[in-house]
Design an enzyme around this catalytic site. Structure first.
Site: not given
Ligand code: ATP
Ligand code: MG
Length: 420
Positions: A68, A134-135, A188, A190, A344
């Site tokens: 995000g 994401r994804g 983050t 948060d 925000i």
């Molecule tokens: P946010 O603070 O917005 O949650 P985030 O980095 O946690 O940020 P995610 O969407 O959960 O956001 O993950 C970002 C990317 O990392 C995505 O493309 C997701 O597929 C990849 N990802 C998450 N977990 C894994 C994993 N265990 N192994 C490989 N890729 C991953």
């Protein structure tokens, strides 16, 4: 807590003010009577190293942003590019587009070449010039592409998911024998990352949330029995709700994920709210998005593209519970609901976050040039450190409900310790 290094460091650094790998900072700096000599884990201090693993003019660096939005992403990108080009005279910096999806050529997100001038004004804009997503990622295809493009270092700016993805890339590269420095910059809004005193974007979020709370307070006290309900970010941790409450001093109830609450009955939240409105004619309620999830009927979890459990929307749920509670008491109500999350997180970084972004980014470059990999830049007791990625993703930071911060919330809004 030594982080992995790709190999011996043979090249002299063009920087100054060097830090040695032997300089460490302990996790525990408070000498507790029951463990007077336990420093806890010792972390490497971040900073420029005298000898480098990579020969700077031959380096190809990559940058990626995932997950995000958060204020400060563009500041981090800018300072990474400026430190690579200006500090180390690295010639090639590539920005992969649209998150990890951009590492797979089958998605046709052509990477951007980042030069000094491409990042001139980007720190004044919110969002990320690289795009994000994401994804799932096809790690094999991503690593193949990194090897084909001869990328030596990859800076992964993102949250827990991003750092897990970064670790998967690091391990896959190691298995392929490709020396890739994977260095994470924790993102983050948060503020819930372990071994990071404060993440960038958090203070900007507090400032913006406070503006919304000011508006909410004006709305509530301008009408008869006005209740303003403000939903803020905080999926698992209530740092934004708590910090904005302390900053504002106009909030009467703060609901966070760490403190479960009951809605109905004597001592429940609705009874406390009606009592406050009867007494004072208005009230301001701040709820973190992850609060009260146990109040929803249990249903199969829905997940987002990255596999994160989607939260139930506590804002409208709480608004309905408030309206029902006032109706049952035959108490007139004017309810105003504020959901400023996207406003925000897409703001540009404020001054303090801009400073933090610059520091995180430059420490990340120093680490990568020294061949550090499988690590994230942390910030402990005001000192930037190297944290193994496996450690940073193994847990998360939560509000200490016995601590000073939460007690300051309770002192500011005078809500009871618990509802029900
Ligand atoms: P946010 O603070 O917005 O949650 P985030 O980095 O946690 O940020 P995610 O969407 O959960 O956001 O993950 C970002 C990317 O990392 C995505 O493309 C997701 O597929 C990849 N990802 C998450 N977990 C894994 C994993 N265990 N192994 C490989 N890729 C991953
Ligand atoms: Mg996440």
């Amino acid at each position: 807590m030594t982080v992995t290094t790709l190999g011996p460091c043979k090249y002299p650094s063009p920087r100054s003010g060097f830090v040695s790998d032997d300089e460490k900072i302990p996790a525990n700096i408070i000498r507790a009577p029951d463990r007077p000599d336990d420093p806890g884990p010792l972390f490497e201090i971040a900073g420029p190293r005298e000898r480098l693993y990579f020969d700077p003019p031959r380096v190809r660096a990559g940058i990626i942003t995932c997950g995000g939005l958060c204020p400060g992403l563009n500041n981090v990108i800018r300072s990474l590019v400026r430190e690579l080009h200006g500090g180390y005279e690295v010639r090639e910096v590539i920005g992969f587009r649209m998150g990890y999806g951009g590492l797979d050529p089958r998605n046709h997100h052509e990477p951007m070449v980042l030069v000094h001038s491409s990042v001139d004004d980007i720190h004044q804009q919110g969002g990320t010039i690289l795009g994000t997503s994401r994804g799932p990622v096809d790690v094999g295809a991503a690593v193949e592409n990194l090897i084909r493009r001869k990328i030596d270092m990859l800076f992964c700016i993102g949250g827990d998911g991003t750092q897990r993805g970064a670790y998967a890339l690091y391990e896959a590269c190691k298995a392929r024998g490709h020396a890739l420095a994977v260095v994470g910059v924790p993102k983050t809004i948060d503020n819930d990352v372990l071994y990071v005193d404060r993440t960038f974007g958090y203070l900007t979020a507090l400032e913006e949330a406070r503006h919304v709370i000011d508006a909410a307070h004006n709305e509530a006290r301008s009408v008869e029995n006005g209740v303003a309900l403000v939903k803020v970010m905080g999926r698992h941790a209530g740092f934004i709700a708590a910090g904005a409450t302390i900053a504002s001093q106009d909030v009467n109830f703060t609901l966070v994920p760490e403190v479960p609450f009951r809605l109905e009955g004597k001592g429940g939240f609705v009874a406390a709210l009606t009592e406050r409105v009867r007494d004072r004619g208005h009230a301001v309620v701040v709820v973190a998005e992850g609060a009260g999830q146990d109040l929803f009927p249990s249903e199969p979890h829905i997940t987002d593209a990255s596999g994160n459990v989607k939260l139930k929307d506590i804002g409208p749920f709480l608004a309905k519970a408030i309206a029902d509670g006032f109706a049952a008491e035959k108490l007139p109500l004017t309810l105003r609901y504020f959901d400023p999350g996207y406003q925000i997180r897409s703001r540009p970084a404020n001054c303090e976050d801009a400073v933090l972004c610059d520091m995180f980014a430059r420490q990340a470059v120093h680490a990568a040039m020294a061949g550090k990999t499988g690590m994230v830049v942390g910030l402990l007791h005001g000192t930037f450190i190297h944290v193994p990625t496996s450690l940073i993703v193994a847990g998360a930071k939560r509000l200490d409900t016995d601590g000073l911060f939460w007690h300051s919330v309770l002192a500011a809004n005078q809500q009871p310790d618990r509802f029900g």
